[in-house]
Design a protein around this motif. Structure first.
Motif, PDB file in Angstrom:
ATOM      1  N   UNK A  10       0.834  -1.209   0.000  1.00 51.13           N
ATOM      2  CA  UNK A  10       0.000   0.000   0.000  1.00 51.13           C
ATOM      3  C   UNK A  10       0.864   1.253   0.000  1.00 51.13           C
ATOM      4  N   UNK A  11       0.543   2.182  -0.886  1.00 48.66           N
ATOM      5  CA  UNK A  11       1.183   3.500  -0.874  1.00 48.66           C
ATOM      6  C   UNK A  11       0.208   4.462  -0.207  1.00 48.66           C
ATOM      7  N   UNK A  12       0.544   4.896   0.959  1.00 45.85           N
ATOM      8  CA  UNK A  12      -0.361   5.755   1.733  1.00 45.85           C
ATOM      9  C   UNK A  12      -0.428   7.138   1.076  1.00 45.85           C
ATOM     10  N   UNK A  13      -1.636   7.690   0.878  1.00 44.08           N
ATOM     11  CA  UNK A  13      -1.732   9.051   0.339  1.00 44.08           C
ATOM     12  C   UNK A  13      -0.947  10.036   1.196  1.00 44.08           C
ATOM     13  N   UNK A  14      -0.281  10.974   0.536  1.00 43.78           N
ATOM     14  CA  UNK A  14       0.580  11.916   1.245  1.00 43.78           C
ATOM     15  C   UNK A  14      -0.210  12.962   2.031  1.00 43.78           C
ATOM     16  N   UNK A  15      -1.371  13.336   1.545  1.00 50.74           N
ATOM     17  CA  UNK A  15      -2.148  14.374   2.223  1.00 50.74           C
ATOM     18  C   UNK A  15      -3.268  13.736   3.035  1.00 50.74           C
ATOM     19  N   UNK A  16      -3.644  14.407   4.135  1.00 49.94           N
ATOM     20  CA  UNK A  16      -4.684  13.855   4.994  1.00 49.94           C
ATOM     21  C   UNK A  16      -6.038  13.824   4.291  1.00 49.94           C
ATOM     22  N   UNK A  17      -6.309  14.810   3.438  1.00 50.30           N
ATOM     23  CA  UNK A  17      -7.602  14.859   2.749  1.00 50.30           C
ATOM     24  C   UNK A  17      -7.799  13.625   1.890  1.00 50.30           C
ATOM     25  N   UNK A  18      -6.772  13.234   1.166  1.00 52.11           N
ATOM     26  CA  UNK A  18      -6.870  12.046   0.327  1.00 52.11           C
ATOM     27  C   UNK A  18      -6.939  10.776   1.180  1.00 52.11           C
ATOM     28  N   UNK A  19      -6.214  10.770   2.284  1.00 54.23           N
ATOM     29  CA  UNK A  19      -6.289   9.620   3.190  1.00 54.23           C
ATOM     30  C   UNK A  19      -7.696   9.482   3.768  1.00 54.23           C
ATOM     31  N   UNK A  20      -8.315  10.611   4.113  1.00 55.31           N
ATOM     32  CA  UNK A  20      -9.674  10.577   4.663  1.00 55.31           C
ATOM     33  C   UNK A  20     -10.648   9.985   3.651  1.00 55.31           C
ATOM     34  N   UNK A  21     -10.522  10.386   2.384  1.00 59.31           N
ATOM     35  CA  UNK A  21     -11.378   9.815   1.351  1.00 59.31           C
ATOM     36  C   UNK A  21     -11.165   8.322   1.199  1.00 59.31           C
ATOM     37  N   UNK A  22      -9.915   7.901   1.298  1.00 55.06           N
ATOM     38  CA  UNK A  22      -9.590   6.476   1.210  1.00 55.06           C
ATOM     39  C   UNK A  22     -10.179   5.702   2.387  1.00 55.06           C
ATOM     40  N   UNK A  23     -10.081   6.267   3.593  1.00 59.36           N
ATOM     41  CA  UNK A  23     -10.604   5.602   4.788  1.00 59.36           C
ATOM     42  C   UNK A  23     -12.127   5.475   4.729  1.00 59.36           C
ATOM     43  N   UNK A  24     -12.803   6.510   4.241  1.00 61.28           N
ATOM     44  CA  UNK A  24     -14.262   6.448   4.111  1.00 61.28           C
ATOM     45  C   UNK A  24     -14.653   5.355   3.127  1.00 61.28           C
ATOM     46  N   UNK A  25     -13.951   5.299   2.011  1.00 62.47           N
ATOM     47  CA  UNK A  25     -14.236   4.253   1.015  1.00 62.47           C
ATOM     48  C   UNK A  25     -14.009   2.861   1.600  1.00 62.47           C
ATOM     49  N   UNK A  26     -12.947   2.709   2.379  1.00 63.21           N
ATOM     50  CA  UNK A  26     -12.660   1.417   3.011  1.00 63.21           C
ATOM     51  C   UNK A  26     -13.745   1.019   4.000  1.00 63.21           C
ATOM     52  N   UNK A  27     -14.158   1.949   4.854  1.00 68.61           N
ATOM     53  CA  UNK A  27     -15.158   1.636   5.875  1.00 68.61           C
ATOM     54  C   UNK A  27     -16.529   1.351   5.265  1.00 68.61           C
ATOM     55  N   UNK A  28     -16.796   1.924   4.081  1.00 72.51           N
ATOM     56  CA  UNK A  28     -18.079   1.685   3.432  1.00 72.51           C
ATOM     57  C   UNK A  28     -18.073   0.402   2.594  1.00 72.51           C
ATOM     58  N   UNK A  29     -16.973   0.166   1.873  1.00 77.54           N
ATOM     59  CA  UNK A  29     -16.910  -0.991   0.972  1.00 77.54           C
ATOM     60  C   UNK A  29     -16.174  -2.187   1.577  1.00 77.54           C
ATOM     61  N   UNK A  30     -15.474  -1.955   2.701  1.00 77.52           N
ATOM     62  CA  UNK A  30     -14.739  -3.010   3.415  1.00 77.52           C
ATOM     63  C   UNK A  30     -13.553  -3.555   2.626  1.00 77.52           C
ATOM     64  N   UNK A  31     -13.167  -2.875   1.554  1.00 74.16           N
ATOM     65  CA  UNK A  31     -12.054  -3.370   0.755  1.00 74.16           C
ATOM     66  C   UNK A  31     -11.541  -2.258  -0.153  1.00 74.16           C
ATOM     67  N   UNK A  32     -10.220  -2.198  -0.315  1.00 72.84           N
ATOM     68  CA  UNK A  32      -9.593  -1.286  -1.268  1.00 72.84           C
ATOM     69  C   UNK A  32      -8.692  -2.126  -2.163  1.00 72.84           C
ATOM     70  N   UNK A  33      -8.930  -2.027  -3.462  1.00 68.42           N
ATOM     71  CA  UNK A  33      -8.135  -2.790  -4.419  1.00 68.42           C
ATOM     72  C   UNK A  33      -7.213  -1.858  -5.191  1.00 68.42           C
ATOM     73  N   UNK A  34      -6.094  -2.407  -5.654  1.00 66.65           N
ATOM     74  CA  UNK A  34      -5.159  -1.626  -6.457  1.00 66.65           C
ATOM     75  C   UNK A  34      -5.775  -1.356  -7.823  1.00 66.65           C
ATOM     76  N   UNK A  35      -5.429  -0.207  -8.402  1.00 64.93           N
ATOM     77  CA  UNK A  35      -6.027   0.199  -9.669  1.00 64.93           C
ATOM     78  C   UNK A  35      -5.512  -0.648 -10.829  1.00 64.93           C
ATOM     79  N   UNK A  36      -4.246  -1.018 -10.816  1.00 66.03           N
ATOM     80  CA  UNK A  36      -3.637  -1.675 -11.962  1.00 66.03           C
ATOM     81  C   UNK A  36      -3.163  -3.085 -11.650  1.00 66.03           C
ATOM     82  N   UNK A  37      -3.619  -3.658 -10.572  1.00 68.44           N
ATOM     83  CA  UNK A  37      -3.202  -5.017 -10.222  1.00 68.44           C
ATOM     84  C   UNK A  37      -4.308  -5.687  -9.429  1.00 68.44           C
TER      85      UNK A  37
END
Length: 306
Positions: free
Chosen positions: A172-199
């Motif tokens: 995992x490459x953690x987003x550098x800014x908190x705003x982008x991390x917050x969006x990622x965390x919301x997506x994770x908590x709602x969908x329960x999964x984060x997949x890589x875009x190109x793999x």
């Protein structure tokens, strides 16, 4: 005189014919104009729809691009949980992390944080110190950017204050800014999964509790706490590593409280039940990110990673 009158009559008849013909032409043009305008409007609507579709695609692409696929170096990392826990590695559990979704008055779902939701915390009688997801963000950047993780020697779990357990993949490459991390965390908590875009890789996912069932038998488990036994961390890490070398290699587990205050390692639901000992690595209180950095740097030194 009669000739003049006849000519005048002809002129008036021609003018009347012209006047009669003129409205017909104008009406014909008017009848044509709404159709053309309608076609233009339809074309404009189609164009707007196309633009919106393109913008939506761009937005989706932007969300996917938050996480890139693994690079050639990342492909060397262990992929399965069995691979990650079958050798000498460090497991860090970020306990009591403040990752919680809230819905604002505008209907947006956001990550609860002390900067944007002070009024919301005040209305609900919540302590603003319990709305610090930025601590988890800092810890993840420290851990996943470390040479220890790049060498495939680190496993990270996040256990939230709401009892949600999250497994984090080393690539995992953690987003550098908190705003982008917050969006990622919301997506994770709602969908329960984060997949890589190109793999075909799951980079973060919600897994079933408790966290200790993911530790192999024989793993040593320690909690970092200001109330624990005072140790010099370099000597302590060397002694624990020597004990692990003498027997079958197993991961060493460290519990770090991802909180602004309190001591999760002393609470039964946040690490107190599964750790064997609490240790204090500094006479003064350290931030969670600093504790993560100390863990990584000491074992990088012990294992000659860098």
């Amino acid at each position: 005189m009669l000739q003049h009158t006849h000519t005048h009559t002809q002129l008036r008849s021609s003018a009347a014919a012209c006047r009669a013909a003129l409205p017909a032409d104008i009406m014909a043009k008017k009848r044509k104009t709404p159709g053309a305008a309608g076609k233009g409007a339809k074309g404009a609507k189609g164009g707007d729809a196309g633009d919106l579709s393109e913008k939506a695609k761009k937005r989706r692409k932007t969300l996917q691009e938050k996480l890139d696929g693994p690079s050639e170096a990342d492909k060397l990392l262990p992929r399965t949980l069995e691979e990650r826990l079958s050798a000498r590695r460090i497991v860090v559990v970020l306990e009591k992390a403040n990752l919680e979704c809230v819905q604002t008055r505008k209907g947006n779902v956001e990550l609860l944080n002390s900067d944007d939701h002070k009024a919301l915390c005040a209305r609900n009688g919540r302590d603003i110190a319990d709305a610090r997801p930025d601590i988890t963000h800092q810890c993840l950047m420290t851990l996943l950017d470390s040479p220890l993780n790049k060498a495939g020697k680190l496993v990270v779990y996040i256990h939230t204050a709401q009892n949600v357990l999250i497994e984090v993949h080393p690539s995992l490459r953690v987003p550098r800014t908190f705003k982008r991390f917050a969006g990622l965390a919301v997506e994770l908590l709602q969908k329960h999964k984060i997949r890589a875009a190109q793999a075909n890789e799951t980079l973060m996912k919600v897994v079933a509790n408790p966290v200790e069932k993911y530790f192999p038998p024989g793993s040593r488990r320690f909690g970092l706490s200001v109330s624990g036994r005072q140790v010099k961390f370099r000597d302590f890490a060397a002694s624990v590593d020597k004990d692990e070398t003498d027997r079958s290699p197993a991961p060493i587990v460290f519990v770090v409280g991802a909180v602004a205050r309190d001591d999760p390692a002393s609470e039964s639901q946040f690490g107190g039940d599964y750790i064997e000992e609490k240790v204090s690595i500094c006479p003064w209180g350290l931030s969670a990110s600093c504790c993560c950095s100390k863990i990584c740097s000491e074992f990088e030194y012990l294992w000659n990673i860098c």
